[in-house]
Design a protein around this motif. Structure first.
Motif, short mmCIF file in Angstrom:
data_model
loop_
_atom_site.label_atom_id
_atom_site.label_comp_id
_atom_site.label_asym_id
_atom_site.label_seq_id
_atom_site.Cartn_x
_atom_site.Cartn_y
_atom_site.Cartn_z
N PHE A 25 0.83 -1.20 0.00
CA PHE A 25 0.00 0.00 0.00
C PHE A 25 0.87 1.25 0.00
O PHE A 25 0.57 2.23 -0.68
N ALA A 26 1.97 1.24 0.75
CA ALA A 26 2.89 2.39 0.77
C ALA A 26 3.52 2.60 -0.61
O ALA A 26 3.68 3.74 -1.05
N SER A 27 3.87 1.52 -1.29
CA SER A 27 4.42 1.63 -2.65
C SER A 27 3.39 2.20 -3.61
O SER A 27 3.70 3.06 -4.44
N PHE A 28 2.15 1.71 -3.52
CA PHE A 28 1.08 2.24 -4.36
C PHE A 28 0.87 3.73 -4.10
O PHE A 28 0.75 4.53 -5.03
N LEU A 29 0.85 4.10 -2.82
CA LEU A 29 0.64 5.50 -2.46
C LEU A 29 1.76 6.39 -2.99
O LEU A 29 1.52 7.51 -3.44
N SER A 30 2.99 5.89 -3.00
CA SER A 30 4.12 6.64 -3.53
C SER A 30 3.95 6.94 -5.02
O SER A 30 4.19 8.05 -5.47
N VAL A 31 3.52 5.94 -5.78
CA VAL A 31 3.30 6.12 -7.22
C VAL A 31 2.10 7.03 -7.45
O VAL A 31 2.13 7.93 -8.30
N PHE A 32 1.03 6.81 -6.68
CA PHE A 32 -0.18 7.62 -6.81
C PHE A 32 0.11 9.10 -6.51
O PHE A 32 -0.39 9.99 -7.18
N LYS A 33 0.96 9.33 -5.51
CA LYS A 33 1.36 10.70 -5.16
C LYS A 33 2.02 11.38 -6.35
O LYS A 33 1.71 12.53 -6.68
N LEU A 34 2.93 10.68 -7.02
CA LEU A 34 3.62 11.26 -8.17
C LEU A 34 2.64 11.56 -9.30
O LEU A 34 2.75 12.58 -9.98
N LEU A 35 1.66 10.68 -9.50
CA LEU A 35 0.65 10.90 -10.52
C LEU A 35 -0.19 12.14 -10.21
O LEU A 35 -0.41 12.99 -11.08
N VAL A 36 -0.63 12.26 -8.97
CA VAL A 36 -1.42 13.42 -8.56
C VAL A 36 -0.61 14.70 -8.69
O VAL A 36 -1.11 15.72 -9.20
N LEU A 37 0.65 14.67 -8.26
CA LEU A 37 1.51 15.85 -8.39
C LEU A 37 1.66 16.26 -9.85
O LEU A 37 1.59 17.45 -10.19
N GLY A 38 1.87 15.28 -10.71
CA GLY A 38 1.99 15.56 -12.14
C GLY A 38 0.72 16.18 -12.71
O GLY A 38 0.77 17.15 -13.48
N LEU A 39 -0.44 15.64 -12.32
CA LEU A 39 -1.71 16.18 -12.80
C LEU A 39 -1.95 17.60 -12.30
O LEU A 39 -2.47 18.44 -13.04
N ILE A 40 -1.56 17.87 -11.07
CA ILE A 40 -1.72 19.23 -10.53
C ILE A 40 -0.84 20.19 -11.32
O ILE A 40 -1.28 21.27 -11.72
N ILE A 41 0.41 19.81 -11.54
CA ILE A 41 1.36 20.70 -12.21
C ILE A 41 0.95 20.99 -13.65
O ILE A 41 0.98 22.14 -14.09
N ILE A 42 0.55 19.96 -14.40
CA ILE A 42 0.20 20.21 -15.80
C ILE A 42 -1.22 20.74 -15.96
O ILE A 42 -1.59 21.20 -17.04
N GLY A 43 -2.01 20.68 -14.91
CA GLY A 43 -3.35 21.27 -14.95
C GLY A 43 -4.41 20.40 -15.58
O GLY A 43 -5.47 20.89 -15.96
N ARG A 44 -4.17 19.11 -15.72
CA ARG A 44 -5.15 18.20 -16.29
C ARG A 44 -6.21 17.84 -15.25
O ARG A 44 -5.90 17.61 -14.09
N ASP A 45 -7.46 17.78 -15.67
CA ASP A 45 -8.56 17.39 -14.80
C ASP A 45 -8.86 15.91 -15.02
O ASP A 45 -9.48 15.54 -16.02
N PRO A 46 -8.43 15.03 -14.10
CA PRO A 46 -8.66 13.60 -14.29
C PRO A 46 -10.15 13.23 -14.17
O PRO A 46 -10.57 12.21 -14.69
N PHE A 47 -10.91 14.06 -13.52
CA PHE A 47 -12.33 13.76 -13.32
C PHE A 47 -13.12 13.88 -14.62
O PHE A 47 -14.12 13.20 -14.81
N ALA A 48 -12.64 14.75 -15.53
CA ALA A 48 -13.32 14.93 -16.82
C ALA A 48 -13.24 13.65 -17.65
O ALA A 48 -14.16 13.36 -18.43
N LEU A 49 -12.18 12.87 -17.48
CA LEU A 49 -12.05 11.60 -18.21
C LEU A 49 -13.17 10.63 -17.87
O LEU A 49 -13.56 9.79 -18.67
N PHE A 50 -13.68 10.74 -16.65
CA PHE A 50 -14.74 9.85 -16.18
C PHE A 50 -16.12 10.51 -16.25
O PHE A 50 -17.09 9.98 -15.74
N GLY A 51 -16.16 11.70 -16.85
CA GLY A 51 -17.43 12.43 -16.97
C GLY A 51 -17.95 12.93 -15.64
O GLY A 51 -19.16 13.06 -15.46
N MET A 52 -17.03 13.20 -14.72
CA MET A 52 -17.43 13.66 -13.39
C MET A 52 -17.10 15.14 -13.22
O MET A 52 -16.20 15.67 -13.86
#
Length: 135
Positions: A25-52
């Motif tokens: 779970f700690a390894s997953f969280l580490s990768v997930f953290k990097l993904l979220v940081l990347g999305l914040i920095i580039i300004g992509r809205d991941p929720f739009a991909l799911f129509g949310m």
């Protein structure tokens, strides 16, 4: 009393691994953290991909990228460290377990520790002198 035995004492440290579920779970969280940081920095809205609709915290994060990145980084690191921490404090003397915080649930007091080591040292000295007389 403990000063007499200092030539026999060897202090080592080692990591005691947490349960595999926590490690994964700690390894997953580490990768997930990097993904979220990347999305914040580039300004992509991941929720739009799911129509949310993007939650308010995501909107706030897009307006405050530095604070959002710091918050994600520090909170996820805090959780990862908690998952990886076992609190182990194990004492062995000549490869014989003398104290285990994992088994006892607490750290020994300094008086307990000195008494335990003193008793173990006396037993070792007694056993070593006993074997020399029989040889």
């Amino acid at each position: 009393m403990l000063q007499l035995y200092t030539e026999y004492i060897r202090i080592e440290g080692d990591n005691y691994l947490p349960m595999p579920l926590y490690r994964h779970f700690a390894s997953f969280l580490s990768v997930f953290k990097l993904l979220v940081l990347g999305l914040i920095i580039i300004g992509r809205d991941p929720f739009a991909l799911f129509g949310m609709q993007a939650p308010g915290i995501w909107e706030w994060g897009q307006g405050n990228k530095i604070y959002a990145c710091m918050m994600v980084f520090f909170l996820s690191n805090m959780i990862e460290n908690q998952l990886m921490s076992t609190g182990a404090f194990e004492i062995t003397l000549n490869d014989v377990p003398v104290w285990s915080k994992l088994e006892s649930g607490h750290l020994p007091s300094m008086q307990q520790l000195v008494q335990i080591l003193d008793n173990e040292m006396k037993m070792n000295v007694h056993m070593n002198t006993g074997t020399h007389h029989h040889s």
